[in-house]
Enzyme design. Structure first.
Site, PDB file in Angstrom:
ATOM      1  N   THR A  98       0.825  -1.208   0.000  1.00 14.51           N
ATOM      2  CA  THR A  98       0.000   0.000   0.000  1.00 14.51           C
ATOM      3  C   THR A  98       0.861   1.262   0.000  1.00 14.51           C
ATOM      4  O   THR A  98       1.998   1.251   0.487  1.00 14.51           O
ATOM      5  CB  THR A  98      -0.899  -0.023   1.257  1.00 14.51           C
ATOM      6  OG1 THR A  98      -1.436   1.272   1.470  1.00 14.51           O
ATOM      7  CG2 THR A  98      -0.116  -0.377   2.507  1.00 14.51           C
ATOM      8  N   ASP A  99       0.285   2.379  -0.456  1.00 12.95           N
ATOM      9  CA  ASP A  99       0.989   3.666  -0.364  1.00 12.95           C
ATOM     10  C   ASP A  99       1.026   4.178   1.080  1.00 12.95           C
ATOM     11  O   ASP A  99       1.766   5.104   1.390  1.00 12.95           O
ATOM     12  CB  ASP A  99       0.362   4.719  -1.298  1.00 12.95           C
ATOM     13  CG  ASP A  99      -1.088   5.050  -0.976  1.00 12.95           C
ATOM     14  OD1 ASP A  99      -1.691   4.380  -0.106  1.00 12.95           O
ATOM     15  OD2 ASP A  99      -1.640   5.986  -1.604  1.00 12.95           O
ATOM     16  N   GLU A 100       0.235   3.539   1.972  1.00  8.13           N
ATOM     17  CA  GLU A 100       0.187   4.032   3.353  1.00  8.13           C
ATOM     18  C   GLU A 100       1.515   3.832   4.080  1.00  8.13           C
ATOM     19  O   GLU A 100       1.752   4.452   5.113  1.00  8.13           O
ATOM     20  CB  GLU A 100      -0.961   3.367   4.123  1.00  8.13           C
ATOM     21  CG  GLU A 100      -2.305   3.651   3.473  1.00  8.13           C
ATOM     22  CD  GLU A 100      -3.498   3.383   4.375  1.00  8.13           C
ATOM     23  OE1 GLU A 100      -3.350   3.455   5.604  1.00  8.13           O
ATOM     24  OE2 GLU A 100      -4.580   3.110   3.828  1.00  8.13           O
ATOM     25  N   LYS A 151       2.263  -3.426   7.262  1.00  3.52           N
ATOM     26  CA  LYS A 151       2.539  -3.599   5.831  1.00  3.52           C
ATOM     27  C   LYS A 151       3.992  -3.172   5.523  1.00  3.52           C
ATOM     28  O   LYS A 151       4.670  -3.821   4.733  1.00  3.52           O
ATOM     29  CB  LYS A 151       1.565  -2.770   4.984  1.00  3.52           C
ATOM     30  CG  LYS A 151       0.141  -3.279   4.971  1.00  3.52           C
ATOM     31  CD  LYS A 151      -0.026  -4.661   4.360  1.00  3.52           C
ATOM     32  CE  LYS A 151       0.250  -4.713   2.877  1.00  3.52           C
ATOM     33  NZ  LYS A 151      -0.097  -6.051   2.304  1.00  3.52           N
ATOM     34  N   TYR A 181      -1.860  -0.741  10.965  1.00  7.37           N
ATOM     35  CA  TYR A 181      -1.987  -1.388   9.648  1.00  7.37           C
ATOM     36  C   TYR A 181      -0.787  -1.059   8.765  1.00  7.37           C
ATOM     37  O   TYR A 181      -0.107  -1.949   8.247  1.00  7.37           O
ATOM     38  CB  TYR A 181      -3.284  -0.936   8.949  1.00  7.37           C
ATOM     39  CG  TYR A 181      -3.303  -1.231   7.459  1.00  7.37           C
ATOM     40  CD1 TYR A 181      -3.307  -2.538   6.991  1.00  7.37           C
ATOM     41  CD2 TYR A 181      -3.289  -0.190   6.516  1.00  7.37           C
ATOM     42  CE1 TYR A 181      -3.307  -2.812   5.612  1.00  7.37           C
ATOM     43  CE2 TYR A 181      -3.293  -0.453   5.146  1.00  7.37           C
ATOM     44  CZ  TYR A 181      -3.298  -1.762   4.700  1.00  7.37           C
ATOM     45  OH  TYR A 181      -3.292  -2.034   3.357  1.00  7.37           O
TER      46      TYR A 181
HETATM   47  P1  NAD Z   1      -9.382  -7.558   1.996  1.00 10.95           P
HETATM   48  O1  NAD Z   1      -9.411  -7.294   3.459  1.00 10.95           O
HETATM   49  O2  NAD Z   1     -10.608  -7.286   1.187  1.00 10.95           O
HETATM   50  O3  NAD Z   1      -9.003  -9.088   1.723  1.00 10.95           O
HETATM   51  C1  NAD Z   1      -7.988  -9.755   2.433  1.00 10.95           C
HETATM   52  C2  NAD Z   1      -8.118 -11.249   2.151  1.00 10.95           C
HETATM   53  O4  NAD Z   1      -7.051 -11.911   2.862  1.00 10.95           O
HETATM   54  C3  NAD Z   1      -9.433 -11.850   2.657  1.00 10.95           C
HETATM   55  O5  NAD Z   1      -9.975 -12.710   1.675  1.00 10.95           O
HETATM   56  C4  NAD Z   1      -9.009 -12.631   3.892  1.00 10.95           C
HETATM   57  O6  NAD Z   1      -9.819 -13.780   4.133  1.00 10.95           O
HETATM   58  C5  NAD Z   1      -7.580 -13.031   3.527  1.00 10.95           C
HETATM   59  N1  NAD Z   1      -6.736 -13.283   4.733  1.00 10.95           N
HETATM   60  C6  NAD Z   1      -6.632 -12.481   5.823  1.00 10.95           C
HETATM   61  N2  NAD Z   1      -5.806 -13.073   6.717  1.00 10.95           N
HETATM   62  C7  NAD Z   1      -5.361 -14.237   6.143  1.00 10.95           C
HETATM   63  C8  NAD Z   1      -4.470 -15.257   6.568  1.00 10.95           C
HETATM   64  N3  NAD Z   1      -3.876 -15.225   7.770  1.00 10.95           N
HETATM   65  N4  NAD Z   1      -4.245 -16.299   5.733  1.00 10.95           N
HETATM   66  C9  NAD Z   1      -4.850 -16.350   4.506  1.00 10.95           C
HETATM   67  N5  NAD Z   1      -5.714 -15.433   4.084  1.00 10.95           N
HETATM   68  C10 NAD Z   1      -5.965 -14.364   4.882  1.00 10.95           C
HETATM   69  O7  NAD Z   1      -8.135  -6.749   1.436  1.00 10.95           O
HETATM   70  P2  NAD Z   1      -7.960  -6.015   0.038  1.00 10.95           P
HETATM   71  O8  NAD Z   1      -8.538  -4.658   0.136  1.00 10.95           O
HETATM   72  O9  NAD Z   1      -8.378  -6.929  -1.043  1.00 10.95           O
HETATM   73  O10 NAD Z   1      -6.377  -5.846  -0.001  1.00 10.95           O
HETATM   74  C11 NAD Z   1      -5.549  -6.869  -0.547  1.00 10.95           C
HETATM   75  C12 NAD Z   1      -4.089  -6.462  -0.397  1.00 10.95           C
HETATM   76  O11 NAD Z   1      -3.873  -5.238  -1.097  1.00 10.95           O
HETATM   77  C13 NAD Z   1      -3.665  -6.230   1.038  1.00 10.95           C
HETATM   78  O12 NAD Z   1      -2.370  -6.741   1.197  1.00 10.95           O
HETATM   79  C14 NAD Z   1      -3.663  -4.716   1.195  1.00 10.95           C
HETATM   80  O13 NAD Z   1      -2.710  -4.301   2.138  1.00 10.95           O
HETATM   81  C15 NAD Z   1      -3.294  -4.281  -0.205  1.00 10.95           C
HETATM   82  N6  NAD Z   1      -3.806  -2.959  -0.608  1.00 10.95           N
HETATM   83  C16 NAD Z   1      -5.127  -2.647  -0.454  1.00 10.95           C
HETATM   84  C17 NAD Z   1      -5.611  -1.404  -0.884  1.00 10.95           C
HETATM   85  C18 NAD Z   1      -7.075  -1.040  -0.778  1.00 10.95           C
HETATM   86  O14 NAD Z   1      -7.434   0.110  -1.066  1.00 10.95           O
HETATM   87  N7  NAD Z   1      -7.958  -1.950  -0.414  1.00 10.95           N
HETATM   88  C19 NAD Z   1      -4.722  -0.488  -1.448  1.00 10.95           C
HETATM   89  C20 NAD Z   1      -3.380  -0.850  -1.592  1.00 10.95           C
HETATM   90  C21 NAD Z   1      -2.949  -2.086  -1.179  1.00 10.95           C
END
Ligand code: NAD
Length: 356
Positions: free
Chosen positions: A133-135, A163, A159
């Site tokens: 993430t950019d965070e 990350k 969080y």
């Molecule tokens: P999300 O919370 O919607 O999904 C996370 C998934 O990971 C879920 O399906 C959950 O069941 C699974 N999970 C959680 N803990 C687990 C574990 N211990 N073992 C196996 N599976 C596990 O998240 P998202 O929004 O889809 O984000 C996905 C990735 O992208 C993350 O790494 C997040 O940091 C990154 N990200 C998200 C955003 C955003 O805006 N949502 C932006 C940049 C980066």
């Protein structure tokens, strides 16, 4: 490619898997623990594909990871599994430390054990793509600075700190053990299948229910918004064509403050599902906006310089914020069954009514 996608039942992971199955020949193994954020119903359109399979696995479980690697024989890993909601990390950081840091460590080690045993050409072509993430970069002070791939890390929340830790582990596994890694750091995503605790779906669903639309502080916090399917395309470009060891920032060139986002949703709803002129709750959706106490440590501004991925891999977002938000609002209006089952908890039951 044969790709292990961790966290494939989540918001972005499911978009990546839908994209891989619908638009490429890739074989996909989805490794997901199915926490509250995991929803297999987001994969209904691809679940029957012979190129898709699902393993319910916690990335902290080393033995289960070894078994899945050995059975599936991946050529790449796309690591998205994480605890992802900032407010939850403030209320209870423990799961974030466990999954985002310890889980990433476990996955790196499982990958390394598997990768070490590969024949030399397969070893050379293998890729571990860490999605971040950019965070991790923290707050931008002015109104014009942008996060580049060399911006120093300065995370603010449990969080983003977890990350940032995982990013450091991934880079260390390349430097120390030679594991072929790629990293991406992306801005805020929005789009279909987004869990209703996040700002955009939360506001859409509250508005449809005539409930208050909460905005932290004065709503002036700025984020760079990217449509989730643009992110999924970028990730597939990076895992298939990115240069090993490199980091790519991904963003939508759409800086909006939270108030603008919420007002934009209200205007679309006024157009698509106007309130009745005699509705006692409000005449326009904007009247439902309510300002609430700000989140502790709330970063003011994030903005991404995405020129590297554009220049090196030719990726540009296809959606503007206006087109993407319209698609998103329409999707929630047309897919009430998906979100109703999330709101009432039924998405966590299998067809026999047993908790998954
Ligand atoms: P999300 O919370 O919607 O999904 C996370 C998934 O990971 C879920 O399906 C959950 O069941 C699974 N999970 C959680 N803990 C687990 C574990 N211990 N073992 C196996 N599976 C596990 O998240 P998202 O929004 O889809 O984000 C996905 C990735 O992208 C993350 O790494 C997040 O940091 C990154 N990200 C998200 C955003 C955003 O805006 N949502 C932006 C940049 C980066």
């Amino acid at each position: 490619m044969r790709v292990i996608v961790t966290g494939g039942a989540g918001f972005i992971g499911s978009a990546v898997i839908r994209h891989l199955i619908e638009n490429t020949d890739t074989e996909v193994a989805n490794l997901d623990k199915l926490t509250y954020a995991g929803n297999l119903e987001s994969l209904a359109s691809v679940a029957a594909s012979p190129r898709y399979r699902f393993y319910q696995i916690d990335i902290c479980d080393a033995q289960a990871l070894d078994a899945a690697f050995s059975e599936f024989q991946p050529t790449a890993v796309m690591h998205l599994a994480a605890e992802s909601h900032v407010d939850r990390s403030i209320d209870g950081p423990s799961d974030f430390i466990q999954t985002n840091i310890v889980g990433t460590y476990n996955l790196l080690e499982a990958t390394r054990r598997y990768w070490n045993e590969l024949p030399s050409d397969a070893k050379l072509n293998f890729r571990f793509h860490h999605i971040s993430t950019d965070e991790v970069y923290g707050d931008l002070e002015g109104t014009t600075d942008l996060f580049t791939e060399s911006t120093p890390y300065s995370p603010s929340s449990p969080y983003s700190a977890s990350k940032a830790s995982s990013d450091h582990l991934v880079r260390a596994w390349q430097r120390t053990y030679g594991l072929p890694v790629l990293l991406t750091n992306c801005s805020n995503n929005y789009g279909p299948f987004h869990f209703p605790e996040k700002l955009v779906p939360h506001v859409i669903l509250n508005a449809l229910a005539g409930k208050p639309l909460p905005i932290y502080g004065d709503g002036s916090q700025i984020r760079d918004w990217l449509y989730v399917e643009d992110h999924a395309r970028a990730l597939v470009e990076v895992v298939s064509k990115g240069i090993i060891g490199e980091t790519y920032n991904i963003g939508g060139h759409n800086e909006k403050c939270n108030l603008e986002v919420v007002e934009g949703i209200c205007e679309l709803l006024d157009e698509l599902v106007p309130l009745a002129s005699n509705d006692e709750r409000a005449r326009t959706y904007k009247e439902l906006i309510t300002f609430v106490k700000d989140r502790p440590g709330h970063d003011r501004r994030y903005a991404i310089d995405a020129s590297k991925i554009q220049e090196v891999l030719g990726w540009v977002p296809q959606e503007t914020f206006e087109t993407g938000l319209r698609k998103t609002v329409k999707w929630y209006l047309q897919n009430d069954q998906w979100w109703q089952r999330v709101l009432n908890g039924d998405y966590r039951l299998d067809r026999l009514g047993t908790d998954i």
